[in-house]
Each structure stands twice: as C-alpha cells, then as structure tokens.
Design an enzyme around this catalytic site. Structure first.
Site, PDB file in Angstrom:
ATOM      1  N   ARG A 253       0.824  -1.214   0.000  1.00  0.00           N
ATOM      2  CA  ARG A 253       0.000   0.000   0.000  1.00  0.00           C
ATOM      3  C   ARG A 253       0.853   1.256   0.000  1.00  0.00           C
ATOM      4  NH1 ARG A 253      -1.792   3.225   4.064  1.00  0.00           N
ATOM      5  NH2 ARG A 253      -1.090   1.798   5.695  1.00  0.00           N
ATOM      6  N   HIS A 254       0.422   2.255  -0.785  1.00  0.00           N
ATOM      7  CA  HIS A 254       1.062   3.562  -0.733  1.00  0.00           C
ATOM      8  C   HIS A 254       0.639   4.262   0.552  1.00  0.00           C
ATOM      9  CE1 HIS A 254       2.312   7.627  -1.729  1.00  0.00           C
ATOM     10  NE2 HIS A 254       2.936   7.146  -2.796  1.00  0.00           N
ATOM     11  N   PRO A 255       1.570   4.866   1.286  1.00  0.00           N
ATOM     12  CA  PRO A 255       1.209   5.448   2.578  1.00  0.00           C
ATOM     13  C   PRO A 255       0.358   6.707   2.504  1.00  0.00           C
ATOM     14  CG  PRO A 255       3.506   5.904   2.078  1.00  0.00           C
ATOM     15  CD  PRO A 255       3.017   4.949   1.038  1.00  0.00           C
TER      16      PRO A 255
END
Length: 382
Positions: free
Chosen positions: A227-229
């Site tokens: 996941r992209h933060p």
C-alpha cells in the site's frame, strides 16, 4: 543508424554490480568498453550461479558487449599496457574502496594531471569523503543504512530487503548519468571531471515521500506492504484467484472505480477526499474486495483497463519474460556466444532513442583476458 556513444572508449576496472551495470548501460549506447580484470579470477561474478556450459549467466547479463583484458596493476609490464590504454581512453571507471587507486598510482589527481581530458568515475559504498568513506559495503548494507529497508515489507513485520539489488543498480544509474554529463561538459571545456557516486547517497534519493512524511509529521514511516502510505486506493486487492493491483492517484480515477464496482461511496465523507480515504484505507479495501472477490484477476484487469483505471497483474519473472508489451519494446534480448547462437537472456536497453538501433541481440560476454590480442593490436593501430 549510429549509437550516441560510438567512438567513446571506457576503461572499466569495476566488478560485481554497480560499476558493471553502468558500463553495460554505456555499452548499450555504443561505447567501447574494455573490462580490465584481475589475472586468474577476474570479476567476482564469473563465479556466481546460475551456470550454463560452465559460464555464469549473472556475469553474461551484466558484461555482454564488452572486451576483457587481465592486468595486474602491481606488475610493471601490465602497468605499461594500462598506461597505453589510459592514453587512448575517454573514461576510467573504478569501484575500489577510497584510497586503493591512489596506492596503485592511478588516483584522480595523478590521472587528471597526466590525462586532463579523462573522465574519472568512482562508485563506492559511502563515497570518497565523510567519516565512513573507507568502510566496505554491499547492496544490502546500502538498503539498510539508507532507510529503504525500514519502509519495505509488511506492517508489524521485520523490515525486508528489496528483491532487486537497488543499492547497486541505482548507484550504477547515477554513475552513468554523471559520465554522460561529464562527456557533454568536455565538449565545451576539453577537460575531464571526477564523478564520485556513493551507494548510500543513491538510496537517500529514493526516499522522496518518506523524507516528506518524516519532516512534516515528525514521525518516520514504517513498512506498509504493497500500500502507498499517502494515496488510496493504491495497493493490491484480492480477486477470486489471487492478487492484482489498483492505483487510483486522484479523485477522478476513484470515482471511475466506484462506478465500475457499483460502490455508492463517492460522496461518503469517509472516502470523498484522498486524505479521508487514507485514514479509512482498511475499510475501503474491504469494501472493494467485497466486489472483486466475485471474479478473476484477468476479469478485473480487463474491466479496469477498459475504464482507464491504472491496474495490472502481479507477474512472476517468467511471465515478465513473455509479456507482449515488454517483448514489443525489445526489453528481453539474447546474449550470443562466439558462434552467433543465443546463449543467455538479458534485459534490454530501456533508453529508446531516435536514430539509434535498438538491437535484439548482444555480443558475447568476454572470456577472462579473451580480448588481449585484439586490444593490443588496437593500441598498436593495426
């Protein structure tokens, strides 16, 4: 069609990965690369598996299209040959620990005084300056100390190394960029420059978002898996037969996704903006997967692609090597043997340039000292 570095000669004293990756890139653009190796053993990667017909596929993938000569720079006779090579070369590449080339009598100051137009490229773990300049390093050390490992892996689990050797490869890319800039500068000034690349420095440049998060929030980010933060939805999702990725980088794409999945959440305050979606990313993932689990990866990749939503399968390496888009871009090439037959497979050149041939094959990786006679004849002008 001529390659842009045709006529440029590079003396490559580097070994293993960062330096050879750089010189391979320059060879792909037309440079003549003369690989200067240790007598007897040569580049360490000649001994790296896997092997085919007694030759290392790892070595072949990084050292195709080069010539090899074995020289002991502590031997007076070999130093005479090396001096003749320096007089004909445009670029010297080395990846020894700082101080080694100086002890051999071929440090930057000496070479620059003797050959003012020579471009001198160095890549090392920590660079030529700083308190740790002389410490040894490999890819994993650079990934660890450079912070990349701290943001790689699953949340709550131990940090992991990135599967590709980005500590070396990124440093090799920056070294190639520096060499090209110095070659351009030399056309104006006639003088060479010293390029000093640190593997650790190169890792820091990969932290663009992590640095922003740390300096603004005061808290260093940890691993978030796939996941992209700071963007949602921007991760892997389950279909009925496994995982695929969805990457919605703005509100328009998110709205398209909601329409396609028939999810009535566009105006829900928990998901109406990207910051809110990030706060509620776990719930958002469950809502999306409640739909995507009803069909296959291929089904969803096809539907999302048709809707203009960035998506894709998670491919294994054998699938990558068969991918029609990758093959159409000539990114899988054959490394030939001495008889002109395909012997190994390597990645192609990602730099596509008008007027430059994008070859589907590469000339063989050299045997240790296998081009001595050819190189000496070239030095003699024959």
């Amino acid at each position: 069609m001529s390659l842009p570095l045709a006529g440029i000669t590079i003396l490559d004293l580097t070994h293993v990965l960062a330096g050879p990756f750089c010189s391979m890139t320059l060879a792909d653009m037309g440079a003549r690369v003369i690989k200067v190796e240790r007598p007897g053993t040569g580049d360490d990667t000649r001994a790296f598996p896997p092997f085919k017909d007694g030759k290392s596929a790892y070595f072949a993938g990084l050292n195709h299209s080069k010539k090899s000569i074995a020289l002991d720079l502590k031997s007076e006779a070999d130093r005479l040959v090396f001096d003749r090579l320096l007089a004909r070369a445009d670029v010297l590449l080395e990846n020894n620990r700082p101080g080694v080339m100086e002890r051999l009598g071929y440090g930057w100051q000496k070479v620059h005084a003797d050959y003012p137009s020579m471009i001198y490229g160095s890549v090392s773990g920590f660079g030529q300056t700083g308190p740790d300049a002389k410490r040894p390093a490999y890819d994993m050390v650079a990934q660890a100390r450079g912070g990349v490992m701290s943001i790689t892996g699953e949340a709550g689990r131990d940090p992991v190394r990135v599967g590709a050797s980005i500590g070396d490869i990124v440093a090799g890319m920056y070294l190639a960029q520096g060499i090209l800039a110095a070659l351009l500068d030399r056309t104006r000034t006639g003088r060479g420059r010293r390029i000093d690349i640190s593997m650790l420095d190169a890792q820091v440049t990969l932290l663009e978002h992590a640095i922003a998060l740390t300096t603004v929030t005061g808290k260093a980010p940890g691993p978030t898996g796939a996941r992209h933060p700071s963007i949602a939805p921007f991760e892997t999702f389950h279909a009925s037969d496994g995982l695929f990725v969805i990457a919605c980088g703005n509100d328009v794409l998110f709205e398209k996704l909601c329409v396609l999945l028939n999810l009535p959440i566009v105006d829900d305050p928990r998901f109406s903006t990207n910051p809110e979606r990030v706060k509620n990313v776990r719930l958002l993932k469950r809502l999306i997967e409640a739909v995507t689990l009803d069909n296959t990866k291929a089904f969803w990749v096809s539907r999302l692609t048709a809707a203009g939503i960035p998506t894709g399968p998670i491919q294994s390496i054998d699938q990558v090597l068969r991918d029609p888009q990758i093959l159409a871009r000539n990114m899988v090439v054959d490394v030939l043997d001495k008889n002109g037959r395909a012997a190994f497979t390597a990645s192609g050149n990602p730099i596509k340039m008008s007027g430059a041939e994008d070859r589907a094959t590469r000339t063989p990786a050299p045997d240790l000292d296998g081009n001595r006679g050819e190189i000496l004849r070239w030095l003699d002008g024959s």
